[in-house]
Motif scaffolding. Structure first.
Motif, PDB file in Angstrom:
ATOM      1  N   VAL A   1      34.509  12.524  41.639  1.00  0.00           N
ATOM      2  CA  VAL A   1      34.767  11.629  42.766  1.00  0.00           C
ATOM      3  C   VAL A   1      36.235  11.223  42.781  1.00  0.00           C
ATOM      4  CG1 VAL A   1      34.223   9.386  43.807  1.00  0.00           C
ATOM      5  CG2 VAL A   1      32.403  10.754  42.765  1.00  0.00           C
ATOM      6  N   GLN A   2      36.756  10.890  41.624  1.00  0.00           N
ATOM      7  CA  GLN A   2      38.155  10.469  41.526  1.00  0.00           C
ATOM      8  C   GLN A   2      39.104  11.630  41.814  1.00  0.00           C
ATOM      9  OE1 GLN A   2      37.957   8.942  37.496  1.00  0.00           O
ATOM     10  NE2 GLN A   2      37.724   6.840  38.231  1.00  0.00           N
ATOM     11  N   GLN A   3      38.779  12.803  41.295  1.00  0.00           N
ATOM     12  CA  GLN A   3      39.653  13.965  41.484  1.00  0.00           C
ATOM     13  C   GLN A   3      39.658  14.423  42.939  1.00  0.00           C
ATOM     14  OE1 GLN A   3      38.256  16.859  38.657  1.00  0.00           O
ATOM     15  NE2 GLN A   3      38.721  15.553  36.882  1.00  0.00           N
ATOM     16  N   LYS A   4      38.483  14.535  43.526  1.00  0.00           N
ATOM     17  CA  LYS A   4      38.395  14.996  44.917  1.00  0.00           C
ATOM     18  C   LYS A   4      38.929  13.938  45.885  1.00  0.00           C
ATOM     19  CE  LYS A   4      36.350  18.859  43.779  1.00  0.00           C
ATOM     20  NZ  LYS A   4      37.065  20.157  43.846  1.00  0.00           N
ATOM     21  N   GLY A   5      38.772  12.670  45.511  1.00  0.00           N
ATOM     22  CA  GLY A   5      39.261  11.603  46.369  1.00  0.00           C
ATOM     23  C   GLY A   5      40.770  11.653  46.546  1.00  0.00           C
ATOM     24  N   LYS A   6      41.485  12.119  45.513  1.00  0.00           N
ATOM     25  CA  LYS A   6      42.935  12.226  45.592  1.00  0.00           C
ATOM     26  C   LYS A   6      43.384  13.340  46.532  1.00  0.00           C
ATOM     27  CE  LYS A   6      43.563  10.523  40.859  1.00  0.00           C
ATOM     28  NZ  LYS A   6      44.024  10.858  39.495  1.00  0.00           N
ATOM     29  N   LEU A   7      42.468  14.261  46.842  1.00  0.00           N
ATOM     30  CA  LEU A   7      42.809  15.396  47.702  1.00  0.00           C
ATOM     31  C   LEU A   7      42.583  15.103  49.184  1.00  0.00           C
ATOM     32  CD1 LEU A   7      41.186  18.276  45.582  1.00  0.00           C
ATOM     33  CD2 LEU A   7      43.553  17.445  45.513  1.00  0.00           C
ATOM     34  N   VAL A   8      41.905  13.998  49.480  1.00  0.00           N
ATOM     35  CA  VAL A   8      41.589  13.662  50.877  1.00  0.00           C
ATOM     36  C   VAL A   8      42.837  13.118  51.573  1.00  0.00           C
ATOM     37  CG1 VAL A   8      40.213  12.192  52.385  1.00  0.00           C
ATOM     38  CG2 VAL A   8      39.180  13.214  50.351  1.00  0.00           C
ATOM     39  N   ASP A   9      43.127  13.666  52.722  1.00  0.00           N
ATOM     40  CA  ASP A   9      44.294  13.212  53.499  1.00  0.00           C
ATOM     41  C   ASP A   9      43.995  11.857  54.133  1.00  0.00           C
ATOM     42  OD1 ASP A   9      46.597  12.940  54.949  1.00  0.00           O
ATOM     43  OD2 ASP A   9      46.089  14.480  56.444  1.00  0.00           O
ATOM     44  N   MET A  10      44.768  10.854  53.744  1.00  0.00           N
ATOM     45  CA  MET A  10      44.595   9.505  54.282  1.00  0.00           C
ATOM     46  C   MET A  10      45.845   9.033  55.029  1.00  0.00           C
ATOM     47  SD  MET A  10      41.545   8.593  53.380  1.00  0.00           S
ATOM     48  CE  MET A  10      41.568   6.817  53.568  1.00  0.00           C
ATOM     49  N   SER A  11      46.715   9.961  55.365  1.00  0.00           N
ATOM     50  CA  SER A  11      47.981   9.598  55.997  1.00  0.00           C
ATOM     51  C   SER A  11      47.778   8.933  57.357  1.00  0.00           C
ATOM     52  CB  SER A  11      48.873  10.832  56.148  1.00  0.00           C
ATOM     53  OG  SER A  11      48.235  11.830  56.932  1.00  0.00           O
ATOM     54  N   ASP A  12      46.712   9.326  58.069  1.00  0.00           N
ATOM     55  CA  ASP A  12      46.470   8.741  59.383  1.00  0.00           C
ATOM     56  C   ASP A  12      46.136   7.257  59.271  1.00  0.00           C
ATOM     57  OD1 ASP A  12      44.112   9.659  58.076  1.00  0.00           O
ATOM     58  OD2 ASP A  12      42.976   9.351  59.922  1.00  0.00           O
ATOM     59  N   LEU A  13      45.401   6.864  58.221  1.00  0.00           N
ATOM     60  CA  LEU A  13      45.077   5.460  58.036  1.00  0.00           C
ATOM     61  C   LEU A  13      46.299   4.681  57.548  1.00  0.00           C
ATOM     62  CD1 LEU A  13      42.106   6.573  58.212  1.00  0.00           C
ATOM     63  CD2 LEU A  13      41.504   4.670  56.708  1.00  0.00           C
ATOM     64  N   TRP A  14      47.077   5.295  56.658  1.00  0.00           N
ATOM     65  CA  TRP A  14      48.235   4.604  56.118  1.00  0.00           C
ATOM     66  C   TRP A  14      49.298   4.367  57.190  1.00  0.00           C
ATOM     67  CZ3 TRP A  14      48.222   1.656  52.230  1.00  0.00           C
ATOM     68  CH2 TRP A  14      49.417   1.220  51.644  1.00  0.00           C
TER      69      TRP A  14
END
Length: 330
Positions: free
Chosen positions: A128-141
């Motif tokens: 969960v931690q490893q895959k979570g780092k791969l998710v693109d969250m730039s749109d929210l940021w």
């Protein structure tokens, strides 16, 4: 290896004990009836912060919202106290991308209790931690409202989760501090339990009319309690649909969609995404497991009315059961 986080366990036990006591205060008449109604409305509004905000707007970008609506949804989502918008959306995107694997934060294959609330009582699986780092969250940021809430989340929670809902019944309804705090815990845990049912029950029981190859299912009980999030087989098939269901709020019970449509009517929400009926029917014919009639009520006016009545009975159960028990016992 499962690692239990004991502080979380203790906090959750304490909250549920406070919830039971708070509900009993409603039953025995110690708490004012208007206080019960107030906290019920707080529970509903905070749920919209999760459903229409963190889920459909920020996690799936299923529609767009102007800044007044985003600010309102951020305040309501803070009132729900289910982590910041950024963290909630990140975990939800991971859940959709890696559903029912070790990378799924609330993997339903690990059992009902784990998917429902156990995942919050133990350390996250390393995947969960490893895959979570791969998710693109730039749109929210890139959203200043999301950044502001994440940066000042703790003081915002103190204001929107505790101070405002607890203080209002005290100063305007003459409620006691004790009852107001207990009822605030009750409305909070009630919202949590309803949200968790989407992760647990809606992944285990129900129909799969849109895609029989995935775990999520259509479940009417979850739909009624979660204000429209129980059309879960559809949602995982078409996650970008702003309604999270094949139909809108006029043809089946979906208050969260009605909430979004209201703000679209006044111009605060726009670009609502939804697939065409042709696309939906083609997908059902290709991967669906049950016919449309088996997965939901028919669209006769009587059935639609019955759907709304059942939905209202389910979501208002804390109010009418408390009054009923008070009548029977006292």
């Amino acid at each position: 290896k499962l690692q239990i986080v004991w502080p979380n366990v203790i906090i959750m036990i304490a909250l549920h004990i406070a919830t039971i006591v708070g509900y009993w205060q409603m039953v025995n008449g110690s708490a004012k009836r208007l206080s019960g109604v107030f906290f019920f409305l707080v529970a509903i509004m905070s749920s919209f912060g999760i459903l229409a905000g963190a889920h459909r707007l920020w996690s799936h970008r299923a529609y767009r919202a102007k800044w007044p609506l985003r600010a309102l949804l951020a305040a309501l989502q803070t009132m729900a106290l289910q982590n910041s918008i950024y963290e909630w959306s990140r975990d939800h995107r991971v859940h959709h991308r890696y559903s029912e694997t070790d990378a799924d934060p609330h993997n339903a294959k690990r059992g009902f209790f784990f998917a429902h609330m156990g995942w919050l009582l133990c350390r996250k699986h390393p995947d969960v931690q490893q895959k979570g780092k791969l998710v693109d969250m730039s749109d929210l940021w890139s959203d200043p409202i999301v950044r502001f809430q994440k940066q000042y989340y703790i003081p915002l929670v103190a204001i929107f989760w505790f101070v405002i809902p607890v203080s209002l019944p005290i100063y305007y309804l003459g409620e006691t501090w004790q009852n107001s705090i207990l009822l605030n815990c009750f409305r909070y845990v009630l919202s949590l339990q309803n949200t968790w049912l989407v992760n647990s029950l809606a992944h285990m029981k129900g129909y799969q009319p849109y895609d029989r190859h995935i775990s999520p299912r259509e479940n009417h009980t979850v739909t009624y309690l979660s204000l429209g999030e129980g059309y879960h087989n559809y949602h995982h098939t078409f996650p970008w649909d702003y309604s999270a269901s094949e139909l809108g709020w006029k043809d089946n019970f979906n208050p969260a969609t009605a909430f979004i449509d209201f703000f679209a009517w006044i111009g605060w929400a726009y670009d609502r995404k939804t697939p065409s009926p042709t696309v939906v029917n083609m997908r059902m014919a290709r991967t669906g497991g049950y016919s449309r009639l088996q997965c939901r009520l028919s669209l006769s006016s009587l059935s639609i009315l019955l759907d709304f009545i059942l939905g209202l009975l389910w979501i208002t159960w804390p109010l009418w059961t408390a009054n009923l028990l008070n009548y029977i016992l006292y």
